[in-house]
Design a protein around this motif. Structure first.
Motif, mmCIF file in Angstrom:
data_model
loop_
_atom_site.group_PDB
_atom_site.id
_atom_site.type_symbol
_atom_site.label_atom_id
_atom_site.label_comp_id
_atom_site.label_asym_id
_atom_site.label_seq_id
_atom_site.Cartn_x
_atom_site.Cartn_y
_atom_site.Cartn_z
ATOM 1 N N GLY A 49 0.820 -1.185 0.000
ATOM 2 C CA GLY A 49 0.000 0.000 0.000
ATOM 3 C C GLY A 49 0.859 1.242 0.000
ATOM 4 N N GLY A 50 0.204 2.337 0.251
ATOM 5 C CA GLY A 50 0.914 3.592 0.293
ATOM 6 C C GLY A 50 -0.033 4.737 0.579
ATOM 7 N N PHE A 51 0.552 5.869 0.878
ATOM 8 C CA PHE A 51 -0.220 7.073 1.122
ATOM 9 C C PHE A 51 0.672 8.284 0.934
ATOM 10 N N GLU A 52 0.028 9.423 0.680
ATOM 11 C CA GLU A 52 0.767 10.667 0.505
ATOM 12 C C GLU A 52 1.147 11.259 1.849
ATOM 13 N N LEU A 53 2.239 12.007 1.838
ATOM 14 C CA LEU A 53 2.725 12.716 3.012
ATOM 15 C C LEU A 53 2.833 14.195 2.646
ATOM 16 N N PRO A 54 1.686 14.881 2.484
ATOM 17 C CA PRO A 54 1.710 16.249 1.955
ATOM 18 C C PRO A 54 2.468 17.246 2.821
ATOM 19 N N GLY A 55 2.641 16.984 4.079
ATOM 20 C CA GLY A 55 3.352 17.927 4.940
ATOM 21 C C GLY A 55 4.846 17.689 5.027
ATOM 22 N N LEU A 56 5.336 16.599 4.428
ATOM 23 C CA LEU A 56 6.754 16.267 4.523
ATOM 24 C C LEU A 56 7.574 17.209 3.655
ATOM 25 N N ARG A 57 8.617 17.753 4.237
ATOM 26 C CA ARG A 57 9.526 18.643 3.512
ATOM 27 C C ARG A 57 10.783 17.871 3.133
ATOM 28 N N ASP A 58 11.484 18.357 2.111
ATOM 29 C CA ASP A 58 12.727 17.723 1.683
ATOM 30 C C ASP A 58 13.721 17.624 2.828
ATOM 31 N N ALA A 59 13.785 18.654 3.667
ATOM 32 C CA ALA A 59 14.742 18.655 4.784
ATOM 33 C C ALA A 59 14.460 17.505 5.750
ATOM 34 N N GLU A 60 13.192 17.172 5.947
ATOM 35 C CA GLU A 60 12.843 16.065 6.845
ATOM 36 C C GLU A 60 13.212 14.715 6.216
ATOM 37 N N ALA A 61 13.004 14.586 4.915
ATOM 38 C CA ALA A 61 13.396 13.359 4.227
ATOM 39 C C ALA A 61 14.917 13.201 4.277
ATOM 40 N N GLU A 62 15.624 14.301 4.096
ATOM 41 C CA GLU A 62 17.085 14.250 4.154
ATOM 42 C C GLU A 62 17.568 13.912 5.560
#
Length: 158
Positions: A66-79
């Motif tokens: 499955g999967g879902f969107e993470l609309p509030g996630l910023r690139d800095a948090e992924a990094e």
């Protein structure tokens, strides 16, 4: 590593059991995107979207996923997630836990000598999603290959 859709993507696991954090970038000129847009009744540009929304996807090895969107996630948090995982993989200090907000928790179990690592992943969909929390086991992956993927992911964000 990039998906066929383009955009930064980090896959942790195998072809059949994985967890992935991706920010897909669809090309409105791609014939498959154009076809999907027609089926959805929207323009290819609208279907492709802005290409700045992160998503979490998984597959459990038995065909479930499955999967879902993470609309509030910023690139800095992924990094930051990638940086913390890379740092932990660089030390051979035994099992560790790395989280990505409230939605992903990785329990890692490095093998002897740090050559491989297996994971127990807990995926907790955000409030409002119809999906239930999922725990999946990711079999051993090559630690050097994962480190290289993490570096590629970080470069894709730069």
């Amino acid at each position: 590593m990039s998906t066929a859709m383009g955009g930064p993507a980090l896959f942790i696991g195998t072809d059949t059991a994985y967890v992935a954090v991706v920010r897909p970038r669809l090309d409105p000129e791609d014939p498959e995107v154009r076809e999907a847009a027609v089926q959805a009744g929207v323009s290819p540009e609208e279907f492709a979207g802005p290409g700045n929304v992160w998503a979490l996807m998984w597959e459990d090895g038995s065909g479930g996923g499955g999967g879902f969107e993470l609309p509030g996630l910023r690139d800095a948090e992924a990094e930051d997630f990638a940086d913390r995982l890379l740092a932990e993989l660089s030390f051979e200090s035994g099992p560790f836990i790395v989280g990505a907000g409230e939605v992903l928790r990785l329990q890692a179990y490095p093998g002897e000598g740090g050559e491989d690592c297996r994971f127990l992943c807990t995926v907790t969909p955000p409030e409002g999603e119809e999906l239930s929390p999922v725990t999946l086991e990711i079999p051993s992956v090559d630690a050097d290959a994962l480190r290289a993927d993490l570096e590629d992911f970080r470069r894709a964000l730069a």
